[in-house]
Design an enzyme around this catalytic site. Structure first.
Site, PDB file in Angstrom:
ATOM      1  N   ARG A  78      29.821   4.071  19.256  1.00 42.61           N
ATOM      2  CA  ARG A  78      30.655   4.259  18.109  1.00 42.61           C
ATOM      3  C   ARG A  78      31.686   3.312  17.775  1.00 42.61           C
ATOM      4  NH1 ARG A  78      30.272  10.540  19.894  1.00 42.61           N
ATOM      5  NH2 ARG A  78      28.071  10.903  19.027  1.00 42.61           N
ATOM      6  N   HIS A 110      30.997  13.720  12.773  1.00 44.51           N
ATOM      7  CA  HIS A 110      30.281  12.930  11.635  1.00 44.51           C
ATOM      8  C   HIS A 110      29.848  14.096  10.630  1.00 44.51           C
ATOM      9  CE1 HIS A 110      29.881   9.728  14.554  1.00 44.51           C
ATOM     10  NE2 HIS A 110      29.691   9.018  13.910  1.00 44.51           N
ATOM     11  N   ASN A 131      33.549   9.398   6.603  1.00 44.62           N
ATOM     12  CA  ASN A 131      32.313  10.332   6.926  1.00 44.62           C
ATOM     13  C   ASN A 131      32.717  11.159   8.131  1.00 44.62           C
ATOM     14  OD1 ASN A 131      29.653  11.169   7.009  1.00 44.62           O
ATOM     15  ND2 ASN A 131      29.220   9.726   8.824  1.00 44.62           N
ATOM     16  N   ASN A 140      31.666  20.981  17.531  1.00 39.76           N
ATOM     17  CA  ASN A 140      30.924  19.572  17.427  1.00 39.76           C
ATOM     18  C   ASN A 140      29.967  19.583  18.589  1.00 39.76           C
ATOM     19  OD1 ASN A 140      30.623  17.095  15.987  1.00 39.76           O
ATOM     20  ND2 ASN A 140      31.785  16.190  17.719  1.00 39.76           N
ATOM     21  N   GLU A 148      22.271  19.677  13.893  1.00 38.99           N
ATOM     22  CA  GLU A 148      21.690  18.226  13.515  1.00 38.99           C
ATOM     23  C   GLU A 148      20.567  18.031  14.076  1.00 38.99           C
ATOM     24  OE1 GLU A 148      26.424  16.211  12.970  1.00 38.99           O
ATOM     25  OE2 GLU A 148      25.303  16.027  14.891  1.00 38.99           O
TER      26      GLU A 148
END
Length: 179
Positions: A78, A110, A131, A140, A148
């Site tokens: 990242r 994200h 984003n 998260n 996700e």
């Protein structure tokens, strides 16, 4: 002052078309049409995702993307960057987040997740701060990550490609970022 998204809400796994006004031009990241934005926003289209940047909050009001099995790859490094397609006064810079994790217990969350695009040629664009929405670390790294993962599993199943529309839920004012 910025508003703190209390939790980014996965608004829709789009399986049916939305019954709302449509933005101009077809966009492959939106199932049939992208949401119409109001106010001061800038639509940014990329092959991996489309977003509506809100100049007032400096966050995306919504991000639309399609998860395809071929785009799901291995983890990548990242590197947070400002979005080169958004004017500097309408977005955040990497330094704006300095100390935020320690002071506010937030992660850079994200909207279009990096892990869904690490096999795509433009995967690095998911690390643009346009984003990213601050998320409580516990959200998260827990339920949001699980959601996700479930979307990626669905895309890898017989369902194939999955369209997602996501965005922040604002419940209160955000404390100022340390920088």
């Amino acid at each position: 002052r910025l508003l703190l998204p209390a939790l980014p809400a996965l608004l829709l796994l789009l399986l049916l078309p939305l019954e709302s006004p449509v933005a101009e031009g077809p966009d492959p990241n939106c199932l049939e049409a992208c949401p119409v934005t109001t106010g001061v926003s800038l639509i940014v289209r990329r092959s991996s995702h489309t977003l509506s940047n809100n100049a007032g909050t400096k966050f995306a009001d919504w991000v639309a993307y399609e998860v395809a099995p071929a785009d799901i790859g291995r983890s990548q490094r990242r590197v947070w960057r400002a979005d080169p397609q958004i004017p500097a006064d309408q977005t955040l810079e990497p330094g704006d987040y300095k100390g935020a994790h320690k002071a506010l217990k937030t992660d850079r969350g994200h909207q279009a997740p990096l892990a869904s695009f690490t096999g795509a040629p433009d995967w690095e664009t998911t690390n643009y701060l346009s984003n990213i929405t601050p998320q409580k670390s516990a959200l998260n790294q827990g339920p949001w990550k699980n959601l996700e993962d479930a979307v990626r599993s669905l895309a890898k199943s017989q369902a194939g490609r999955v369209h997602v529309l996501t965005g922040p839920l604002y419940e209160r004012e955000m404390p100022p970022l340390p920088q």
